[in-house]
Design a protein around this motif. Sequence first.
Motif, PDB file in Angstrom:
ATOM      1  N   LEU A 185       1.006  -1.048  -0.106  1.00 53.60           N
ATOM      2  CA  LEU A 185      -0.032  -0.087  -0.108  1.00 53.60           C
ATOM      3  C   LEU A 185       1.000   1.132   0.113  1.00 53.60           C
ATOM      4  N   GLU A 210      -9.308   1.867  -1.805  1.00 52.19           N
ATOM      5  CA  GLU A 210     -10.833   2.138  -1.834  1.00 52.19           C
ATOM      6  C   GLU A 210     -11.267   0.676  -2.286  1.00 52.19           C
ATOM      7  N   THR A 233     -12.305   1.581   3.082  1.00 47.58           N
ATOM      8  CA  THR A 233     -11.168   2.446   2.699  1.00 47.58           C
ATOM      9  C   THR A 233      -9.979   2.116   3.680  1.00 47.58           C
ATOM     10  N   THR A 263      -5.837   2.101   4.909  1.00 48.35           N
ATOM     11  CA  THR A 263      -4.913   3.209   4.798  1.00 48.35           C
ATOM     12  C   THR A 263      -3.721   2.862   5.777  1.00 48.35           C
ATOM     13  N   GLN A 281      -1.391   4.212   8.484  1.00 46.49           N
ATOM     14  CA  GLN A 281      -1.412   5.385   9.540  1.00 46.49           C
ATOM     15  C   GLN A 281      -0.022   5.431   9.938  1.00 46.49           C
ATOM     16  N   GLN A 311      -0.862   4.389  -0.924  1.00 46.12           N
ATOM     17  CA  GLN A 311      -1.727   5.327  -1.067  1.00 46.12           C
ATOM     18  C   GLN A 311      -3.166   4.635  -0.615  1.00 46.12           C
ATOM     19  N   PRO A 312      -4.299   5.229  -0.149  1.00 49.91           N
ATOM     20  CA  PRO A 312      -5.479   4.545   0.355  1.00 49.91           C
ATOM     21  C   PRO A 312      -5.951   4.035  -0.635  1.00 49.91           C
ATOM     22  N   ARG A 370      -5.358   1.041   8.923  1.00 47.32           N
ATOM     23  CA  ARG A 370      -6.664   1.548   9.429  1.00 47.32           C
ATOM     24  C   ARG A 370      -7.627   1.047   8.310  1.00 47.32           C
TER      25      ARG A 370
END
Length: 185
Positions: free
Chosen positions: A8, A13, A48, A50, A52, A10-11, A59
């Motif tokens: 990952l 979706e 979503t 992400t 942290q 970036q976030p 999260r």
Amino acid sequence: MKIDVSKLKQPLELAITGQEPWLSEIYKPFANIPSPQQSPPLLTATLTITLQEPTEYVRVVGQLQYTPWVDCSRCADPISWPVTSAIDEYFCRGTDPNAEAPLVDRELAQMEDNFLPDDMLDIAALLNETVQLALPTQLVKTTEDGRSCVVCQADVTQACIHKESTADEEAPSPFAALKDLKLKH
């Protein structure tokens, strides 16, 4: 469905439509559909994911909607039970430093931590846990006035549905006759 959180940047979706084959394990306990003409309900969710700061935490935030068929706790007839649940979970990347400690030696906060030892986030397990925890332990679909079961029409306002007989109502013990027995020594 598992997601490798080490990749990952970036976030991420996710939109879950309910048609995904990996949802079959979640659907199995709720396969009690009252008639074959009805199609099974589908679980939908938006998530979503992400990283942290610091990046050892992941999260997952989102919303889940599902209306499984469950058994009424009174009459065992199938009823649909809508579940709408917000998801907001944190996962620690790496292994649980307390994994070897017996549960009795752990603090409550340590038992609530979620760990990703292989950096793989299991979305199916997260959704399944969310559904199972959102369902009440006693499932009785009531009428709008809340006074009776929609399925079996039993009065649900009574505090006690079934009562075992008390000691006063029970038949005398068969050993009570021995109380007056005189034994010769």
